[in-house]
Enzyme design. Structure first.
Site, PDB file in Angstrom:
ATOM      1  N   LEU A  29       0.812  -1.221   0.000  1.00 57.95           N
ATOM      2  CA  LEU A  29       0.000   0.000   0.000  1.00 57.95           C
ATOM      3  C   LEU A  29       0.843   1.267   0.000  1.00 57.95           C
ATOM      4  CD1 LEU A  29      -2.749  -1.070   2.565  1.00 57.95           C
ATOM      5  CD2 LEU A  29      -2.661  -1.411   0.092  1.00 57.95           C
ATOM      6  N   GLU A  31       0.298   5.880  -0.530  1.00 58.59           N
ATOM      7  CA  GLU A  31      -0.612   6.954  -0.172  1.00 58.59           C
ATOM      8  C   GLU A  31      -1.903   6.935  -1.019  1.00 58.59           C
ATOM      9  OE1 GLU A  31      -0.359   8.681   2.527  1.00 58.59           O
ATOM     10  OE2 GLU A  31      -2.128   9.868   2.001  1.00 58.59           O
ATOM     11  N   HIS A  33      -3.591   4.311  -2.009  1.00 54.82           N
ATOM     12  CA  HIS A  33      -4.535   3.382  -1.377  1.00 54.82           C
ATOM     13  C   HIS A  33      -5.125   4.011  -0.105  1.00 54.82           C
ATOM     14  CE1 HIS A  33      -1.762   0.376  -3.405  1.00 54.82           C
ATOM     15  NE2 HIS A  33      -2.932  -0.034  -3.823  1.00 54.82           N
ATOM     16  N   GLY A 149      -9.491   3.467  -7.373  1.00 50.12           N
ATOM     17  CA  GLY A 149      -8.733   4.630  -7.835  1.00 50.12           C
ATOM     18  C   GLY A 149      -8.976   4.856  -9.320  1.00 50.12           C
ATOM     19  N   LYS A 150      -9.035   6.145  -9.688  1.00 51.38           N
ATOM     20  CA  LYS A 150      -9.214   6.454 -11.113  1.00 51.38           C
ATOM     21  C   LYS A 150      -7.928   6.228 -11.897  1.00 51.38           C
ATOM     22  CE  LYS A 150     -12.900   9.882 -10.951  1.00 51.38           C
ATOM     23  NZ  LYS A 150     -13.250  11.252 -11.401  1.00 51.38           N
ATOM     24  N   LYS A 151      -6.843   5.946 -11.223  1.00 51.11           N
ATOM     25  CA  LYS A 151      -5.612   5.646 -11.976  1.00 51.11           C
ATOM     26  C   LYS A 151      -5.836   4.428 -12.871  1.00 51.11           C
ATOM     27  CE  LYS A 151      -1.037   4.122 -11.700  1.00 51.11           C
ATOM     28  NZ  LYS A 151      -1.293   2.709 -11.523  1.00 51.11           N
ATOM     29  N   ASP A 152      -6.581   3.464 -12.358  1.00 48.72           N
ATOM     30  CA  ASP A 152      -6.967   2.310 -13.180  1.00 48.72           C
ATOM     31  C   ASP A 152      -8.332   2.625 -13.788  1.00 48.72           C
ATOM     32  OD1 ASP A 152      -4.755   0.376 -12.573  1.00 48.72           O
ATOM     33  OD2 ASP A 152      -5.411   0.874 -10.559  1.00 48.72           O
ATOM     34  N   GLN A 155     -10.398  -0.129 -15.509  1.00 53.57           N
ATOM     35  CA  GLN A 155     -10.843  -1.104 -14.498  1.00 53.57           C
ATOM     36  C   GLN A 155     -12.079  -0.593 -13.765  1.00 53.57           C
ATOM     37  OE1 GLN A 155      -8.250  -3.351 -11.581  1.00 53.57           O
ATOM     38  NE2 GLN A 155      -8.744  -1.631 -10.273  1.00 53.57           N
TER      39      GLN A 155
HETATM   40  O1  PAF Z   1      -6.570  -2.491  -8.641  1.00 56.35           O
HETATM   41  C1  PAF Z   1      -6.160  -3.498  -8.037  1.00 56.35           C
HETATM   42  O2  PAF Z   1      -5.315  -3.424  -7.128  1.00 56.35           O
HETATM   43  C2  PAF Z   1      -6.707  -4.863  -8.443  1.00 56.35           C
HETATM   44  O3  PAF Z   1      -6.928  -4.946  -9.811  1.00 56.35           O
HETATM   45  C3  PAF Z   1      -7.965  -5.266  -7.657  1.00 56.35           C
HETATM   46  C4  PAF Z   1      -9.120  -4.341  -7.976  1.00 56.35           C
HETATM   47  C5  PAF Z   1      -7.674  -5.254  -6.173  1.00 56.35           C
HETATM   48  C6  PAF Z   1      -8.389  -6.680  -8.055  1.00 56.35           C
HETATM   49  O4  PAF Z   1      -7.394  -7.611  -7.787  1.00 56.35           O
END
Ligand code: PAF
EC number: 6.3.2.1
Length: 288
Positions: A29, A31, A33, A149-152, A155
């Site tokens: 983790l 900052e 997160h 997070g909007k970084k992903d 996703q």
């Molecule tokens: O973004 C992440 O860290 C991962 O893709 C997640 C959402 C925890 C799924 O494993």
């Protein structure tokens, strides 16, 4: 703060509560997160963080084995943020047998951008997120919240669609990307960078900002000019010894290329990029 490793213990820990707020993570983790945990706290009556490095979302050549596992340090950071429950299952607990049923996101969302360069990635992500949601929310009496997070960016968008289409009792909340002082988006993978690479790493976000500026300047001519602008951005990074996968401008809603009508409403657009610096693959994005 309770640390639990089994689904039964998790459900027991959550039983007294009605509406959990979950921050799914793969640990190590930073900052960024912790910002998600701070966003989660007011949204539920119990704050849960999950820590699980999900083999299913890594291709065989990717960094599953070397992905940093730092449970003790992660738990100390979570406790300091006021997280209530950490769910850190083993692989055997979450995948007691090979996962035969999987969540297959639609190709128009999941086979582009990240999914093009990481085939199967979003199937792995959706499958584990669905499982985590079942573990955390299935017994809650009210809808919960899950914070991403909007970084992903892709996703987060795909999970939103999954929640809609499966009628899951979860509100998805997207949180702005945390950045280092120089503008580099925080990421667990930044830890792989050498000192020289770390100094260079901000160039990805600078290239994306430049592309966003060019896109705005192009106005309604954007759809025609986009291939050339993207090429210019790719070359700018390649010229600095990066190996870019993509730098592009897309619609926020579905990550498809913008039409002239989209270009006339720049607040509907996002620039996204992924590129490899040495052995490390970095991603970033900006909503225009
Ligand atoms: O973004 C992440 O860290 C991962 O893709 C997640 C959402 C925890 C799924 O494993």
């Amino acid at each position: 703060m309770k640390i639990v490793h089994t689904i039964a213990d998790l459900r027991a820990a959550l039983a007294p509560f009605q509406s959990p707020a979950l921050v799914p993570t793969m640990g190590n983790l930073h900052e960024g997160h912790l910002q998600l945990v701070r966003a989660a706290r007011p949204l539920g009556d119990v704050t849960v963080a999950s820590i699980f490095v999900n083999r299913l979302q890594f291709a065989p050549h990717e960094d599953f084995d070397t992905y940093p596992r730092t449970l003790e340090a992660d738990c100390a950071k979570l406790a300091a943020q006021g997280c209530d429950v950490v769910f850190a299952p083993s692989e055997k607990e979450l995948y007691p047998e090979p996962q035969g049923f999987k969540v297959l996101p639609p190709p128009d969302l999941a086979d582009i951008l990240e999914g093009h360069f990481r085939p199967g990635f979003f199937t792995g992500v959706c499958t584990v997120v669905m499982k985590l949601f079942q573990c955390v929310f299935a017994t809650a009496s009210q809808p919960g919240h899950a914070i991403f997070g909007k970084k992903d960016y892709q996703q987060q968008m795909i999970i939103r669609r999954m929640v809609q289409q499966f009628n899951l009792p979860v509100h998805i909340v997207g949180v702005e990307t945390e950045r280092a002082a120089d503008g580099l988006a925080l990421s667990s993978r930044n830890g792989y960078l050498s000192d020289t690479e770390r100094a260079e790493a901000v160039q990805l976000s600078l290239a994306l900002r430049a592309l966003a500026r060019d896109a705005l300047a192009a106005g309604h001519g954007l759809p025609d000019q986009l291939p050339a602008l993207e090429q210019q951005a790719l070359q700018a990074l390649a010229g600095r010894n990066w190996k870019p996968d993509y730098l592009t401008v897309r619609r926020r809603t579905d990550l498809q290329p913008p039409t002239a009508a989209d270009a006339a409403a720049p607040a509907s657009l996002v620039v996204l990029g992924a590129a490899r610096l040495g052995q490390t693959r970095l991603i970033d994005n900006f909503e225009i």
